[in-house]
Design a protein around this motif. Structure first.
Motif, PDB file in Angstrom:
ATOM      1  N   GLN A  49       0.848  -1.193   0.000  1.00 20.70           N
ATOM      2  CA  GLN A  49       0.000   0.000   0.000  1.00 20.70           C
ATOM      3  C   GLN A  49       0.886   1.247   0.000  1.00 20.70           C
ATOM      4  O   GLN A  49       2.057   1.186   0.367  1.00 20.70           O
ATOM      5  CB  GLN A  49      -0.923   0.005   1.219  1.00 20.70           C
ATOM      6  CG  GLN A  49      -1.856  -1.187   1.303  1.00 20.70           C
ATOM      7  CD  GLN A  49      -2.494  -1.320   2.672  1.00 20.70           C
ATOM      8  OE1 GLN A  49      -2.021  -0.760   3.660  1.00 20.70           O
ATOM      9  NE2 GLN A  49      -3.577  -2.069   2.741  1.00 20.70           N
ATOM     10  N   GLU A  50       0.294   2.355  -0.380  1.00 19.60           N
ATOM     11  CA  GLU A  50       1.032   3.605  -0.515  1.00 19.60           C
ATOM     12  C   GLU A  50       0.419   4.677   0.376  1.00 19.60           C
ATOM     13  O   GLU A  50      -0.787   4.907   0.340  1.00 19.60           O
ATOM     14  CB  GLU A  50       0.981   4.055  -1.977  1.00 19.60           C
ATOM     15  CG  GLU A  50       1.664   5.370  -2.281  1.00 19.60           C
ATOM     16  CD  GLU A  50       1.391   5.845  -3.700  1.00 19.60           C
ATOM     17  OE1 GLU A  50       2.283   6.516  -4.254  1.00 19.60           O
ATOM     18  OE2 GLU A  50       0.304   5.560  -4.243  1.00 19.60           O
ATOM     19  N   THR A  51       1.248   5.325   1.169  1.00 23.51           N
ATOM     20  CA  THR A  51       0.806   6.470   1.937  1.00 23.51           C
ATOM     21  C   THR A  51       0.943   7.713   1.072  1.00 23.51           C
ATOM     22  O   THR A  51       2.016   7.967   0.512  1.00 23.51           O
ATOM     23  CB  THR A  51       1.641   6.649   3.208  1.00 23.51           C
ATOM     24  OG1 THR A  51       1.580   5.443   3.968  1.00 23.51           O
ATOM     25  CG2 THR A  51       1.113   7.794   4.064  1.00 23.51           C
ATOM     26  N   VAL A  52      -0.148   8.479   0.955  1.00 27.12           N
ATOM     27  CA  VAL A  52      -0.126   9.672   0.109  1.00 27.12           C
ATOM     28  C   VAL A  52      -0.644  10.880   0.886  1.00 27.12           C
ATOM     29  O   VAL A  52      -1.401  10.744   1.845  1.00 27.12           O
ATOM     30  CB  VAL A  52      -0.969   9.494  -1.174  1.00 27.12           C
ATOM     31  CG1 VAL A  52      -0.414   8.374  -2.038  1.00 27.12           C
ATOM     32  CG2 VAL A  52      -2.436   9.262  -0.846  1.00 27.12           C
ATOM     33  N   ARG A  53      -0.202  12.046   0.444  1.00 24.93           N
ATOM     34  CA  ARG A  53      -0.763  13.308   0.917  1.00 24.93           C
ATOM     35  C   ARG A  53      -1.444  13.974  -0.269  1.00 24.93           C
ATOM     36  O   ARG A  53      -0.801  14.233  -1.296  1.00 24.93           O
ATOM     37  CB  ARG A  53       0.312  14.229   1.489  1.00 24.93           C
ATOM     38  CG  ARG A  53      -0.251  15.579   1.977  1.00 24.93           C
ATOM     39  CD  ARG A  53       0.809  16.454   2.645  1.00 24.93           C
ATOM     40  NE  ARG A  53       1.946  16.660   1.772  1.00 24.93           N
ATOM     41  CZ  ARG A  53       3.183  16.219   2.038  1.00 24.93           C
ATOM     42  NH1 ARG A  53       3.450  15.583   3.161  1.00 24.93           N
ATOM     43  NH2 ARG A  53       4.175  16.441   1.194  1.00 24.93           N
TER      44      ARG A  53
END
Length: 217
Positions: free
Chosen positions: A181-185
């Motif tokens: 999974q990818e953490t995004v802002r």
């Protein structure tokens, strides 16, 4: 005992969180100031500062300290911000956000999580938080926010979350398919949204935001 707790807290910050590129001094200060051990279930008190996710009930988990630190840093909170926390859980991240921002709304589906978090924050004199029992996927806030933190993963970022942001507001969430999974802002720029990738991780899904199973014939 107090000395041991403070030694463990210091080690958590200096040996786990700071080496994982968490360098914002306000964030590190919040992680040092909020007593994480008070938010950990009694059964797991000995692991309060360990580099592991901890079960908190209802099949949910308190995130690892390093993830908590990186999520808080990604929010880029300012002292005047109004913030929405989606997924109160243990209440620890809500407490950290409350030390960094002016006002916080924290929602969760589980009334017992909310009741426990409310009592713990009151004991810490953190009185700038409004708790609300709500399902994030059906939630309709009566305001917009400077920052939104989602504490569970989503298969895809719901469009509604972005529209709850003010211009210049930041939404931090974990999206994608487990185990990568990818953490995004996501930053709102008037009617457009800019997405910045922060780091990869793997955390449990927010209820209602899990991947939809695809059936092959």
């Amino acid at each position: 005992m107090t000395l041991n707790i403070e030694t463990a807290r210091h080690a958590m910050i200096e040996q786990q969180i700071r080496p994982w590129d968490v360098t914002d001094m306000r964030v590190l200060g919040a992680l040092a100031a909020v007593p994480r051990e008070r938010f950990v279930p009694e059964l797991h008190k000995a692991l309060a500062f360990a580099d592991t996710a901890l079960p908190i009930g209802h099949g949910e988990r308190m995130l690892k300290p390093v993830l908590e630190g990186r999520l808080l840093q990604a929010l880029e909170l300012q002292p005047n911000d109004e913030v929405l926390v989606i997924g109160t859980g243990s209440g620890f991240l809500t407490a950290c956000v409350a030390t960094l921002a002016r006002a916080v709304t924290s929602i969760d589906r589980h009334a017992d999580f909310l009741d426990a978090a409310k009592a713990k924050l009151a004991a810490l004199d953190l009185n700038n938080v409004r708790f609300e029992q709500a399902d994030a996927m059906a939630f309709r806030p009566n305001q917009q926010f400077d920052a939104i933190l989602v504490t569970g993963a989503v298969a895809e970022a719901p469009d509604a979350f972005g529209h709850w942001l003010r211009d210049g507001g930041r939404l931090v969430l974990v999206r994608g398919l487990s185990p990568v999974q990818e953490t995004v802002r996501i930053t709102r720029e008037r009617d457009a949204f800019r997405t910045d990738s922060i780091f990869e991780t793997d955390i449990p899904y927010l209820a209602g935001a899990e991947p939809v199973e695809k059936f092959a014939l």
